[in-house]
Design a protein around this motif. Structure first.
Motif, short mmCIF file in Angstrom:
data_model
loop_
_atom_site.label_atom_id
_atom_site.label_comp_id
_atom_site.label_asym_id
_atom_site.label_seq_id
_atom_site.Cartn_x
_atom_site.Cartn_y
_atom_site.Cartn_z
N ARG A 95 0.80 -1.23 0.00
CA ARG A 95 0.00 0.00 0.00
C ARG A 95 0.84 1.28 0.00
O ARG A 95 0.30 2.36 -0.15
N HIS A 115 -5.03 2.64 11.33
CA HIS A 115 -5.78 1.52 10.75
C HIS A 115 -5.76 0.32 11.68
O HIS A 115 -4.69 -0.10 12.13
N LYS A 272 -11.56 -2.26 -7.49
CA LYS A 272 -11.21 -1.69 -6.20
C LYS A 272 -12.54 -1.46 -5.48
O LYS A 272 -13.41 -0.75 -6.00
N SER A 274 -14.82 -0.35 -2.04
CA SER A 274 -14.87 0.41 -0.80
C SER A 274 -16.09 -0.03 -0.02
O SER A 274 -17.18 -0.10 -0.59
N ARG A 276 -18.47 0.44 3.58
CA ARG A 276 -18.78 1.29 4.73
C ARG A 276 -19.84 0.59 5.56
O ARG A 276 -20.80 0.05 5.01
N GLY A 293 -7.36 -7.02 1.80
CA GLY A 293 -7.47 -5.58 2.01
C GLY A 293 -7.44 -5.24 3.48
O GLY A 293 -6.95 -6.02 4.29
N GLY A 294 -7.99 -4.10 3.84
CA GLY A 294 -8.01 -3.71 5.25
C GLY A 294 -8.62 -2.35 5.43
O GLY A 294 -9.26 -1.83 4.52
N GLY A 295 -8.39 -1.76 6.61
CA GLY A 295 -8.93 -0.43 6.89
C GLY A 295 -9.41 -0.33 8.31
O GLY A 295 -8.72 -0.72 9.24
N HIS A 296 -10.62 0.19 8.47
CA HIS A 296 -11.22 0.41 9.79
C HIS A 296 -12.51 -0.41 9.91
O HIS A 296 -13.04 -0.88 8.91
N ALA A 299 -15.01 1.59 7.80
CA ALA A 299 -14.60 2.03 6.46
C ALA A 299 -13.37 1.24 6.04
O ALA A 299 -12.33 1.32 6.70
N ALA A 300 -13.51 0.45 5.00
CA ALA A 300 -12.38 -0.38 4.59
C ALA A 300 -12.41 -0.58 3.09
O ALA A 300 -13.39 -0.25 2.41
N GLY A 301 -11.32 -1.13 2.57
CA GLY A 301 -11.25 -1.31 1.12
C GLY A 301 -10.43 -2.53 0.76
O GLY A 301 -9.68 -3.08 1.58
N VAL A 302 -10.57 -2.95 -0.48
CA VAL A 302 -9.85 -4.13 -0.97
C VAL A 302 -9.81 -4.09 -2.49
O VAL A 302 -10.71 -3.56 -3.13
P1 5GP Z 1 -11.51 3.71 0.76
O1 5GP Z 1 -12.66 2.79 0.69
O2 5GP Z 1 -11.93 5.14 0.96
O3 5GP Z 1 -10.52 3.52 -0.34
O4 5GP Z 1 -10.72 3.30 2.07
C1 5GP Z 1 -11.33 3.19 3.32
C2 5GP Z 1 -10.28 2.91 4.35
O5 5GP Z 1 -9.73 1.62 4.12
C3 5GP Z 1 -9.10 3.87 4.28
O6 5GP Z 1 -8.66 4.13 5.58
C4 5GP Z 1 -8.07 3.14 3.47
O7 5GP Z 1 -6.77 3.50 3.83
C5 5GP Z 1 -8.36 1.66 3.80
N1 5GP Z 1 -8.15 0.82 2.62
C6 5GP Z 1 -8.73 0.98 1.41
N2 5GP Z 1 -8.32 0.03 0.54
C7 5GP Z 1 -7.45 -0.75 1.23
C8 5GP Z 1 -6.69 -1.91 0.88
O8 5GP Z 1 -6.71 -2.41 -0.24
N3 5GP Z 1 -5.90 -2.44 1.87
C9 5GP Z 1 -5.84 -1.88 3.13
N4 5GP Z 1 -5.05 -2.46 4.03
N5 5GP Z 1 -6.56 -0.81 3.47
C10 5GP Z 1 -7.35 -0.24 2.56
#
Ligand code: 5GP
Ligand code: MN
Length: 324
Positions: A95, A115, A272, A274, A276, A293-296, A299-302
């Motif tokens: 990342r 995170h 990609k 997202s 929530r 993936g990962g996140g919170h 709110a997370a993503g992959v």
């Molecule tokens: P978003 O959906 O806005 O891209 O990301 C939401 C949260 O998840 C953000 O804090 C972002 O840094 C984390 N995040 C998004 N995609 C990934 C991913 O592929 N891997 C990890 N580890 N975190 C992700």
């Protein structure tokens, strides 16, 4: 996780002659805000250090941050830094993008992140607090209050605003609001800043949002709302990840939906996504972590292979398991 105490940045950088700073790929408001605040703070208060910031090109909405044009492309750099500061992301893994090779080469790595999937921090010195609203909240802790100026405060405020949905999400604490209160006393136009970086959308973003919403679908008896743009949609509209900002938030507003999923094609057969969550029942960081993936929690993503339908089947299956 071990209890972490704040890093005193000035002390940590005492004998450093060179410092590199980076965040995560596809930088968002908190990533840009936290890394630029670090850059501006070190440049202002430790001007003798050769300081560089590496990010993928930040979205144009962040042009209002001082010295944003100093952001460099890590793929064009090959050098050893005394210290590398990695904010809003895990140090290890992919990342950090092109900056990864610079981090590996540096003598000392400082990790500042919030995170939950960043287990113990992965630098030599770590300040990783999953309860924090934003990386900016933690970066602020590492600063001396009297050494902050209006430009640094503005960068920090952008990060706080973006990662909390303008101080709305459940990651907001008393400390977050107190910080926001302190930051606005530096005297920047916070109302305009929120409008121009958070709410305003380009014409293309508005049209694509409309397309996603008009084709949105529900799963699990309406508990999951989902929308997508295919790779072909992206190409046909010359759309980039920058244009996707905020779409998933709109899917959260479907009444009855606890979880919102938005995904866009980044190449043939790869999306990609997202996620929530608006409920404590579903931890979307766990769902995303299952697929790399990962996140919170909320709110997370992959990044994941398959068609929209195939990916939704996998995600919905994991989301359903969490409703025990
Ligand atoms: P978003 O959906 O806005 O891209 O990301 C939401 C949260 O998840 C953000 O804090 C972002 O840094 C984390 N995040 C998004 N995609 C990934 C991913 O592929 N891997 C990890 N580890 N975190 C992700
Ligand atoms: Mn963040």
């Amino acid at each position: 996780m071990q209890k972490m105490t704040r890093i005193d940045l000035i002390t940590e950088l005492k004998s450093a002659k060179s410092v590199g700073i980076t965040g995560h790929i596809r930088p968002d408001g908190d990533c840009v805000g936290s890394t630029m605040a670090l850059y501006l703070y070190i440049k202002k208060n430790l001007p003798e250090i050769d300081t560089h910031i590496y990010l993928e090109k930040p979205p144009a909405i962040y042009d209002c941050i001082k010295d944003i044009d100093r952001v460099e492309d890590a793929s064009l750099c090959d050098r050893e830094f005394d210290v590398f500061i990695v904010a809003d992301v895990t140090v290890t893994g992919d990342r950090t993008g092109e900056a990864g090779k610079l981090i590996d080469k540096s003598k000392k790595v400082i990790n500042i992140d919030h995170h939950i999937t960043n287990k113990d921090g992965s630098g030599d010195v770590n300040y990783v607090i999953p309860e924090a609203s934003s990386a900016c909240e933690l970066v602020y802790d590492c600063f001396e209050e009297e050494l902050i100026d209006v430009e640094i405060a503005k960068a920090l405020y952008i990060g706080v605003i973006h990662d909390t949905g303008v101080l709305q999400y459940s990651n907001v604490s008393k400390k977050t609001l107190e910080l926001a209160g302190k930051l606005i006393t530096y005297g920047f136009d916070f109302s305009k800043l929120i409008d121009e970086t958070f709410y305003q959308k380009t014409f293309l973003q508005t049209k694509l949002l409309g397309k996603v919403l008009s084709e949105c679908v529900l799963f699990l008896d309406g508990r999951v709302s989902a929308g997508h743009l295919t790779f072909e949609d992206m190409q046909a509209n010359h759309a980039t990840s920058e244009d996707m900002d905020g779409i998933v938030n709109q899917l959260r507003f479907v009444k009855g939906a606890d979880v919102a999923v938005f995904m866009y094609g980044i190449s043939e057969g790869t999306y990609k996504a997202s996620l929530r969550s608006s409920t404590d029942d579903v931890d979307v960081s766990k769902v995303c972590a299952l697929f790399g993936g990962g996140g919170h929690k909320r709110a997370a993503g992959v990044t994941i292979d398959g068609t929209f339908e195939e990916i939704m089947t996998k995600l919905v299956n994991e989301i359903e398991k969490q409703y025990a």
